[in-house]
Design a protein around this motif. Structure first.
Motif, mmCIF file in Angstrom:
data_model
loop_
_atom_site.group_PDB
_atom_site.id
_atom_site.type_symbol
_atom_site.label_atom_id
_atom_site.label_comp_id
_atom_site.label_asym_id
_atom_site.label_seq_id
_atom_site.Cartn_x
_atom_site.Cartn_y
_atom_site.Cartn_z
ATOM 1 N N SER A 8 0.611 -1.294 0.008
ATOM 2 C CA SER A 8 -0.051 0.030 -0.004
ATOM 3 C C SER A 8 0.905 1.122 -0.132
ATOM 4 C CB SER A 8 -0.820 0.034 1.136
ATOM 5 O OG SER A 8 -1.565 1.037 1.266
ATOM 6 N N GLU A 11 2.405 1.644 -3.291
ATOM 7 C CA GLU A 11 1.569 2.072 -4.413
ATOM 8 C C GLU A 11 0.992 3.437 -4.391
ATOM 9 O OE1 GLU A 11 -2.398 3.193 -5.989
ATOM 10 O OE2 GLU A 11 -1.996 2.984 -4.090
ATOM 11 N N SER A 70 -2.019 -0.896 -9.004
ATOM 12 C CA SER A 70 -2.841 -0.048 -9.386
ATOM 13 C C SER A 70 -4.203 -0.712 -9.753
ATOM 14 C CB SER A 70 -2.521 0.922 -10.354
ATOM 15 O OG SER A 70 -3.414 1.927 -10.488
ATOM 16 N N PHE A 73 -5.936 -2.705 -6.838
ATOM 17 C CA PHE A 73 -6.467 -1.957 -5.772
ATOM 18 C C PHE A 73 -7.686 -1.339 -6.019
ATOM 19 C CE2 PHE A 73 -2.587 -1.018 -2.891
ATOM 20 C CZ PHE A 73 -2.195 -2.130 -2.571
ATOM 21 N N SER A 77 -11.384 -2.048 -4.667
ATOM 22 C CA SER A 77 -11.999 -0.630 -4.145
ATOM 23 C C SER A 77 -13.507 -0.989 -4.910
ATOM 24 C CB SER A 77 -11.358 0.600 -4.586
ATOM 25 O OG SER A 77 -12.100 1.697 -4.331
ATOM 26 N N SER A 134 -9.850 6.175 -6.394
ATOM 27 C CA SER A 134 -10.114 4.732 -6.740
ATOM 28 C C SER A 134 -11.611 4.670 -6.805
ATOM 29 C CB SER A 134 -9.433 3.771 -5.903
ATOM 30 O OG SER A 134 -9.809 4.218 -4.510
#
Length: 294
Positions: A8, A11, A70, A73, A77, A134
């Motif tokens: 995390s 990123e 990316s 995630f 999300s 996101s």
């Protein structure tokens, strides 16, 4: 798998290309971000960043890892958002600047609902970049984002032309560029430097004289309102202001119209990562533009 905290931190740092900005986003110290990334690099036995005096850059390995994270995630999300909403397939979030949202996107979404009343559409309007959101399925952007790994789908290229009240348009019939430069020009100040300004518009037409600054606003809607009231000339994006031109509230000085330097794009998740509702809205918007409905 390395610890999620390290991934995390990496990123966020890779997206911002800044340990400091990543730390602000994650509510930790820059030292904590640096520690997590160093631990990740140690575990992988490979450098992920090139440390420079004025910032950082990704190595080839870092770029590959960032692109994978990316996408992952964003998918996580989106799934979490769908779980919270209780509707996995008929939910879409779309972003735009305040001007694009008010003048084009919102009216288009209303027309979309006539065909897809079951799709829940959330609109987010902001005049700062959406690249780090996101929770957005896709957003409308003027010009390509430098270095962005997100898919870009071309929408259209607009036309730039001065717009003003009918009374002022009558007065300026046949006006030269020098005449226009002497009029009160309503300048728009935004955080997005990609938008064309009055000086850039004059330069594109070969005008080399002075372009005075008498009025500045930070809202395109306000610029159009001032132009409608006869306070001066606004730089019109013809497709965006089309309803005002049709109603006669504004008049375009089309003898000085030029194509916008950049296209508008739909930017966001790849189609395979979109819900059914998001895919429906994206396809509908593209079809409406191709049909020339707007």
């Amino acid at each position: 798998m390395p610890p999620l905290a390290s991934l995390s931190a990496f990123e966020a740092a890779a997206r911002h290309l800044s340990f400091k900005d990543a730390a602000v986003e994650l509510s930790v110290t820059p030292g904590a971000v640096s520690h997590q990334i160093k631990a990740l690099e140690t575990e992988l036995s490979a450098a992920l960043f090139i440390r420079r005096h004025r910032g950082v850059a990704l190595t080839d390995g870092g770029t590959a890892l960032y692109e994978a994270l990316s996408t992952s995630f964003q998918t996580v999300s989106k799934i979490l958002e769908q779980i919270r909403s209780g509707d996995s397939e008929n939910h879409v979030t779309v972003g735009a600047t305040t001007a694009v949202a008010a003048l084009w996107l919102s009216p288009s979404v209303i027309r979309f609902w006539q065909d897809y009343p079951h799709v829940k559409v959330n609109q987010l309007a902001q005049d700062t970049a959406f690249n780090d959101r996101s929770d957005v399925d896709f957003f409308i952007r003027y010009g390509r984002a430098p270095g962005s790994s997100l898919p870009h789908t071309q929408l259209y290229r607009d036309v730039l032309t001065p717009v003003c009240s009918p009374t002022l348009a009558t007065k300026l019939k046949g006006a030269t560029l020098a005449d226009i430069a002497q009029q009160p020009l309503i300048h728009l100040d935004t955080h997005d430097s990609s938008w064309t300004t009055w000086p850039a518009w004059f330069q594109a037409l070969g005008y080399t004289g002075q372009v005075p600054v008498q009025s500045r606003v930070n809202s395109y809607a306000l610029a159009l309102q001032l132009a409608r009231k006869g306070a001066g000339l606004a730089l019109g994006w013809r497709r965006l202001v089309h309803p005002m031109l049709n109603s006669g509230k504004l008049v375009a000085l089309d003898e000085h119209a030029i194509p916008a330097p950049n296209n508008f794009y739909l930017v966001g998740r790849a189609d395979e990562h979109l819900s059914e509702g998001a895919q429906s809205l994206k396809s509908w918007l593209l079809a409406e533009i191709q049909d020339g409905s707007v």
